[in-house]
Design an enzyme around this catalytic site. Structure first.
Site, PDB file in Angstrom:
ATOM      1  N   GLN A  64       0.815  -1.218   0.000  1.00  0.00           N
ATOM      2  CA  GLN A  64       0.000   0.000   0.000  1.00  0.00           C
ATOM      3  C   GLN A  64       0.842   1.258   0.000  1.00  0.00           C
ATOM      4  OE1 GLN A  64      -1.496  -1.145   4.067  1.00  0.00           O
ATOM      5  NE2 GLN A  64      -1.473   1.072   4.379  1.00  0.00           N
ATOM      6  N   CYS A  70      -5.029   0.109   3.895  1.00  0.00           N
ATOM      7  CA  CYS A  70      -4.879  -1.289   4.315  1.00  0.00           C
ATOM      8  C   CYS A  70      -6.190  -2.062   4.239  1.00  0.00           C
ATOM      9  CB  CYS A  70      -4.298  -1.351   5.723  1.00  0.00           C
ATOM     10  SG  CYS A  70      -5.307  -0.534   6.980  1.00  0.00           S
ATOM     11  N   HIS A 364      -5.392  -1.028  11.772  1.00  0.00           N
ATOM     12  CA  HIS A 364      -4.833  -1.625  10.558  1.00  0.00           C
ATOM     13  C   HIS A 364      -5.579  -2.906  10.221  1.00  0.00           C
ATOM     14  CE1 HIS A 364      -1.789  -2.280   7.521  1.00  0.00           C
ATOM     15  NE2 HIS A 364      -1.396  -3.421   8.051  1.00  0.00           N
TER      16      HIS A 364
END
Length: 446
Positions: A64, A70, A364
């Site tokens: 990314q 993410c 995340h």
């Protein structure tokens, strides 16, 4: 009654320091090496070997780069795994830039609509202040990605590749948030001056046209029709002509996204287990799929993920990845650092306390691609990250089961892997979930 720190207090604190065993040596170690290196455990590294009893073949990791996508990478990775296997296309990727474009565009409209709806509130009201703090950002949730796919489909990465701003999004975010805040001034003024609904809508649409132009310049034009051309692992050439983003999804993936359910493990008093929750002002597509979280205790939560892995399908999950982890080694484990021992104190908090007291939230999203089951119990998990292949084991991380218990907050699984009574509750509560405040930690964007 408040009390200041006295000289006697200071003298006692200094005495306590001097009485701490080996304090001088520990002080030198921390001053020279920092906290984490001084507290690092070799034992954890030896236990977290990347070997698993259930290990899905998923290929090279994606990257990314300098963006907060993410959640998008993780979701698209779960879908590309099936394409790679079925069509024998090694390391195939779906376009993260395509979904990024539409997410930015839809989030802009979502922001405008919320600004219009709260125009009667002062700018320092908690809701308006919440909106203005971050009008839009890169992060998101699984349900937000499915809302985009429902409306816009998806495309291969070859059809809409990365650009400077998709891989390094800070300039785009700064520019777009500047515009959205400026437009908020105008929209709030129109509403408060008594402008007609048609006039407000006309103005909003002009603003959206300008947003579209910004996104087209930075991310490129999203394709409406394309040819899918590839060579498989056996060197055979294929071309599929005249596809649209929706027809590509229907032909090459065709998941029934309504069957996938976000599960959370939030052991807090305000969220009883086995109930469905949503978060106010959390979303991207107006009129699209809304966020729905089903809260489960940690054992049922993990078992659902294990069942999906056993069936050969990877699992999207959200966690607080920065806690008790070594990015370079790719190890996620509470035993990786012994800060309690280093400082001769306790930093222990329960998972619920960390959520309630702003010590943790989901930061995340990644993908579970394996698990090691020993004597019927999980001991460690294989994690596909989206930070490229220079970290961990070629981009893959190992999470201990203890880390999973403490720092994983969300998994997405097919409902068929849930108990019948849980499926029934989700169905019964789907249209009337418990509404959480916009700033609830379960509204965090990965």
């Amino acid at each position: 009654m408040t009390k200041a720190i006295s000289e006697a207090n200071l003298a006692q604190y200094a005495k306590d320091l001097n009485n701490t065993p080996a304090h001088a040596a520990l002080q030198k170690a921390v001053m020279n090496n920092g906290i984490l290196k001084s507290a690092e455990s070799i034992e954890s590294q030896t236990k977290m070997t990347p070997t698993f009893s259930i290990d899905l073949e998923t290929g090279a990791v994606a990257n990314q780069k300098q963006s907060g996508r993410c959640w998008m990478f993780a979701a698209l990775n779960t879908m590309r795994h099936s394409i790679q296997a079925q069509y024998k296309i090694k390391d195939f990727e779906l376009s993260q830039n395509y979904t990024f474009f539409w997410d930015k565009f839809e989030k802009s409209n979502y922001f405008y609509e919320n600004i219009i709806a709260t125009a009667d509130q002062a700018t320092d009201s908690r809701k308006v202040a919440f909106l203005l703090t971050t009008p839009q950002q890169d992060g998101g949730q699984w349900d937000m990605l499915t809302a985009l796919i429902d409306k816009y489909g998806i495309v291969p990465k070859s059809v809409m590749p990365e650009t400077y701003s998709s891989s390094k999004s800070s300039e785009l975010n700064a520019t777009l948030n500047l515009k959205l805040r400026k437009d908020a001034v105008a929209l709030r003024k129109l509403v408060n001056d008594g402008a007609s609904a048609d006039k407000v809508e006309e103005t909003k649409n002009q603003f959206l046209s300008e947003v579209y132009r910004i996104l087209a310049y930075t991310l490129g034009n999203p394709p409406t029709e394309f040819d899918f051309e590839y060579r498989d692992d056996d060197k055979n050439y294929h071309i599929d002509k005249g596809l649209t983003p929706k027809s590509f999804y229907a032909k090459y993936i065709n998941w029934d996204l309504d069957q996938y359910q976000s599960l959370i493990n939030a052991p807090t008093a305000d969220k009883p287990y086995k109930h469905l929750y949503t978060v106010e002002m959390l979303g991207n597509v107006i009129g699209g799929r809304e966020v729905r979280h089903f809260n489960l205790d940690i054992d049922d939560f993990k078992q659902a993920a294990i069942k999906q892995l056993e069936a050969g399908e990877s699992v999207w999950f959200g966690s607080d990845v920065g806690k008790e982890s070594d990015r370079q080694l790719g190890i996620l484990d509470p035993a990786i650092y012994d800060e309690d021992g280093l400082f001769n104190t306790s930093f222990a908090m329960t998972k619920g306390e960390r959520l309630d007291y702003a010590q943790s939230l989901m930061t995340h999203a990644m993908v579970l691609t394996g698990v090691d089951i020993v004597d019927g119990q999980p001991t460690k998990w294989k994690v596909e990250n989206s930070w490229g292949d220079k970290v961990g084991t070629k981009g893959y991380f190992v999470a201990s089961d203890a880390w999973f218990d403490e720092w994983v907050y969300q998994v997405v699984v097919n409902k068929k892997y849930l108990a019948d009574d849980d499926q029934a509750t989700i169905k019964a509560e789907y249209d009337k979930p418990t509404l959480l405040a916009p700033w609830d930690p379960m509204g965090a964007l990965a």
